[in-house]
Design a protein around this motif. Structure first.
Motif, PDB file in Angstrom:
ATOM      1  N   VAL A 177       0.849  -1.206  -0.591  1.00  0.00           N
ATOM      2  CA  VAL A 177       0.031   0.084   0.218  1.00  0.00           C
ATOM      3  C   VAL A 177       1.021   1.049   0.064  1.00  0.00           C
ATOM      4  CG1 VAL A 177      -2.048  -0.832   1.447  1.00  0.00           C
ATOM      5  CG2 VAL A 177       0.075   0.091   2.196  1.00  0.00           C
ATOM      6  N   ARG A 178       0.425   2.612  -0.622  1.00  0.00           N
ATOM      7  CA  ARG A 178       1.422   3.368  -0.322  1.00  0.00           C
ATOM      8  C   ARG A 178       1.461   3.898   0.563  1.00  0.00           C
ATOM      9  NH1 ARG A 178      -0.859   6.952  -5.317  1.00  0.00           N
ATOM     10  NH2 ARG A 178      -0.490   5.502  -7.089  1.00  0.00           N
ATOM     11  N   PRO A 179       3.149   4.571   1.255  1.00  0.00           N
ATOM     12  CA  PRO A 179       2.958   4.820   2.704  1.00  0.00           C
ATOM     13  C   PRO A 179       2.201   5.601   2.582  1.00  0.00           C
ATOM     14  CG  PRO A 179       4.913   5.017   0.830  1.00  0.00           C
ATOM     15  CD  PRO A 179       3.852   4.428   0.813  1.00  0.00           C
ATOM     16  N   VAL A 180       1.991   6.373   3.854  1.00  0.00           N
ATOM     17  CA  VAL A 180       0.964   7.758   3.801  1.00  0.00           C
ATOM     18  C   VAL A 180       1.696   8.520   5.202  1.00  0.00           C
ATOM     19  CG1 VAL A 180      -0.255   9.100   5.448  1.00  0.00           C
ATOM     20  CG2 VAL A 180      -0.700   7.218   3.920  1.00  0.00           C
ATOM     21  N   THR A 181       2.337   9.489   5.198  1.00  0.00           N
ATOM     22  CA  THR A 181       3.021  10.039   6.582  1.00  0.00           C
ATOM     23  C   THR A 181       2.355  10.973   7.687  1.00  0.00           C
ATOM     24  OG1 THR A 181       5.312  11.001   5.007  1.00  0.00           O
ATOM     25  CG2 THR A 181       5.154  11.572   6.719  1.00  0.00           C
ATOM     26  N   LEU A 182       2.881  10.486   8.840  1.00  0.00           N
ATOM     27  CA  LEU A 182       1.550  10.761  10.024  1.00  0.00           C
ATOM     28  C   LEU A 182       3.133  11.811  10.594  1.00  0.00           C
ATOM     29  CD1 LEU A 182      -1.369  11.117  11.503  1.00  0.00           C
ATOM     30  CD2 LEU A 182      -0.084   8.793  12.153  1.00  0.00           C
ATOM     31  N   THR A 183       2.410  13.533  11.087  1.00  0.00           N
ATOM     32  CA  THR A 183       3.106  13.672  12.596  1.00  0.00           C
ATOM     33  C   THR A 183       2.508  13.851  12.922  1.00  0.00           C
ATOM     34  OG1 THR A 183       4.769  14.331  10.027  1.00  0.00           O
ATOM     35  CG2 THR A 183       5.092  14.945  12.590  1.00  0.00           C
ATOM     36  N   VAL A 184       1.965  13.108  14.582  1.00  0.00           N
ATOM     37  CA  VAL A 184       1.377  14.051  15.420  1.00  0.00           C
ATOM     38  C   VAL A 184       2.291  14.738  16.356  1.00  0.00           C
ATOM     39  CG1 VAL A 184       0.304  12.610  17.436  1.00  0.00           C
ATOM     40  CG2 VAL A 184       0.576  11.652  15.521  1.00  0.00           C
ATOM     41  N   THR A 185       1.126  15.969  16.736  1.00  0.00           N
ATOM     42  CA  THR A 185       1.717  16.717  18.021  1.00  0.00           C
ATOM     43  C   THR A 185       1.724  16.450  19.273  1.00  0.00           C
ATOM     44  OG1 THR A 185       1.664  18.797  16.794  1.00  0.00           O
ATOM     45  CG2 THR A 185       1.866  19.725  18.464  1.00  0.00           C
ATOM     46  N   PRO A 186       3.053  15.699  20.452  1.00  0.00           N
ATOM     47  CA  PRO A 186       2.494  14.813  21.470  1.00  0.00           C
ATOM     48  C   PRO A 186       1.618  15.383  22.226  1.00  0.00           C
ATOM     49  CG  PRO A 186       4.584  14.323  20.331  1.00  0.00           C
ATOM     50  CD  PRO A 186       4.299  16.098  20.041  1.00  0.00           C
ATOM     51  N   VAL A 187       0.852  15.579  22.758  1.00  0.00           N
ATOM     52  CA  VAL A 187      -0.120  16.015  24.462  1.00  0.00           C
ATOM     53  C   VAL A 187       0.901  15.512  25.101  1.00  0.00           C
ATOM     54  CG1 VAL A 187      -1.999  16.212  25.306  1.00  0.00           C
ATOM     55  CG2 VAL A 187      -1.978  15.876  23.024  1.00  0.00           C
ATOM     56  N   THR A 188       0.858  16.133  25.979  1.00  0.00           N
ATOM     57  CA  THR A 188       1.863  15.690  27.071  1.00  0.00           C
ATOM     58  C   THR A 188       0.981  15.749  28.336  1.00  0.00           C
ATOM     59  OG1 THR A 188       3.643  17.667  27.502  1.00  0.00           O
ATOM     60  CG2 THR A 188       4.089  16.152  26.741  1.00  0.00           C
TER      61      THR A 188
END
Lengths: 163, 315
Positions: B150-161
């Motif tokens: 499957v085509r890769p999807v770029t995911l960046t999550v801004t972490p909640v601390t």
């Protein structure tokens, strides 16, 4: 002084609630077989509703099927926090009969299951029937009506639906 | 193999060409025919799903109906650039593009288009009336796509601390190359709880920006602080995980702060009534109390659940 009092009276008369709270109408169809043994209904709201198998849920008491943490805490009209809202059957005259149930602070959010259980008249109440509806979202406005159908449970469930 | 640009029955030319073009046009009509596909009505897919009206979708569909496959491809290419397309419209455009390339014999391009369509509708099938040759070609493409990664999807999550209790928690993510029909979900649970709840991410104004909100009632402020475990997952319509941050076994966490306790008494060097903080506090308290009273007076927190009960057999 009179003018000031008049102004105050005018301002005071404009105070008070002007927006209606959220509404969440429920239309409940009860099968004839249940009519003689009904004493109350119990309404529960379960989180992560899409993960529930609504067909399986209706065969037994919801409290025995999901973790207590998944019940959305409801506040009845008196402000008492409950896991399920129990309301005795008290039908008004008219066709169809109606009953108003009040909730404080309708829980807002997404992905709920609404489970309505029919409670029997027995000394130790039993589950007479149950309905399960998936709710995509509950908003602070006028939510669409939910149509729920409760049929006599066959075979009957021996569990007591109350928490 | 490139075929004629405009293929309609009745085109003047050598007999063999006329027969060929007429046959192709007929095949196209048969393969494309679907119930409710009238041009002035919303299109209905084979799955029964209604595609909302869109000029490009309608024009391309008409061109495919008439055998103008190359024009249809151009219309689709322009249509895809529109910023406000729904997923259904986009899927329908890719379907028309795939069909057009299929009939023009461009197998590779048909494969590209169907790959995008199948991401949104993994169960899409050509109508049964489609000719066996076309169906065989489509089946081969579908099989190839299934075997490919499957085509890769770029995911960046801004972490909640950390989160204050009794307030909604917003988790933000940036998702590039989001596949058609794919969904990003936030799964969360209180640490120690058995199961995760989930919420869909909603797309923001910027195409790659997404956010999901954990409702305030899910993160109440308590006497002790506690942890909430969460993870983010992007999955396509076939529930294949395309990208993720954390998972059920290694979730990310944030802490919900405890209720604030009453302030510790301050040592008094001067009489309390001389302290400016006292008067500032009293002022703020009065303002807060007034605001609270006004809110209580004007707000209506009670929800009504009108229950209409109809007992079978009773009027």
């Amino acid at each position: 002084m009179k003018r000031a009092l008049l102004c105050f009276a005018l301002v005071a008369s404009a105070c008070g609630p002007e927006t209606q709270g959220p509404t969440f109408p429920i239309e409940l169809f009860v099968s004839a077989g249940l009519n003689d043994q009904l004493s109350a209904f119990q309404v529960s709201l379960v989180k992560n509703g899409s993960a529930l198998d609504c067909v399986a849920v209706q065969k037994s008491c919801i409290k025995d099927q999901v973790d207590a943490a998944r019940f959305v805490k409801l506040k009845d009209a008196a402000g008492k926090e409950v896991q399920s809202l129990n309301f005795p059957l008290s039908l008004s005259a008219g066709s169809p009969s109606t009953q108003d149930v009040s909730l404080r602070e309708l829980p807002l959010g997404k992905d709920f299951a609404l489970v309505i259980e029919a409670v029997s008249k027995d000394a130790t109440p039993k589950l007479s029937g149950s309905s399960c509806n998936y709710l995509k979202e509950l908003t602070a406005g006028a939510n669409p009506a939910v149509f729920a159908k409760i049929e006599l449970l066959n075979p009957p469930a021996a569990c007591d639906p109350r928490h | 193999m490139m075929m004629t640009r405009r293929v309609k029955p009745g085109v003047v030319g050598p007999r063999s060409v006329r027969v060929l073009t007429a046959s192709i046009w007929c095949l196209a009509m048969i393969a494309h025919a679907e119930p409710g596909a009238a041009l002035d009505a919303p299109r209905v897919l084979a799955s029964g799903q209604v595609v909302p009206r869109n000029e490009a979708v309608q024009k391309a569909a008409q061109q495919v109906d008439e055998g103008d496959f190359e024009d249809a491809i151009r219309t689709v290419e322009k249509g895809i650039e529109q910023p406000d397309l729904t997923d259904d419209q986009l899927a329908e455009l890719y379907r028309l593009m795939g069909l057009s390339h299929l009939y023009l014999g461009n197998e590779d391009k048909a494969r590209d288009a169907f790959e995008k369509l199948l991401q949104a509708r993994p169960d899409y099938e050509l109508p049964r009336s489609a000719p066996p040759k076309i169906r065989a070609l489509y089946a081969r493409i579908k099989d190839d796509i299934r075997k490919r990664r499957v085509r890769p999807v770029t995911l960046t999550v801004t972490p909640v601390t950390e989160a204050a209790g009794d307030a909604a928690v917003v988790v933000e993510a940036s998702i590039d190359d989001m596949a058609l029909g794919a969904k990003a979900k936030l799964f969360y649970r209180r640490a120690g709880a058995q199961s995760f709840s989930s919420i869909d991410f909603a797309r923001g104004k910027v195409r790659s920006e997404y956010s999901a909100t954990v409702p305030a009632f899910e993160v109440p402020a308590e006497e002790q602080s506690y942890e909430v475990e969460y993870f983010v997952e992007v999955a396509d319509a076939a529930q294949r995980r395309l990208a993720g941050r954390g998972d059920p076994y290694n979730p990310l966490t944030f802490r919900v702060a405890a209720k604030k306790s009453a302030a510790a008494p301050v040592a008094e060097a001067t009489p309390i009534y001389k302290s400016p903080w006292l008067w500032i506090g009293l002022g703020l308290g009065a303002a807060a109390a007034t605001t609270g009273i006004v809110l209580l007076a004007t707000g209506n927190q009670t929800a009504t659940l009108p229950v209409k009960i109809q007992i079978e057999g009773q009027p």
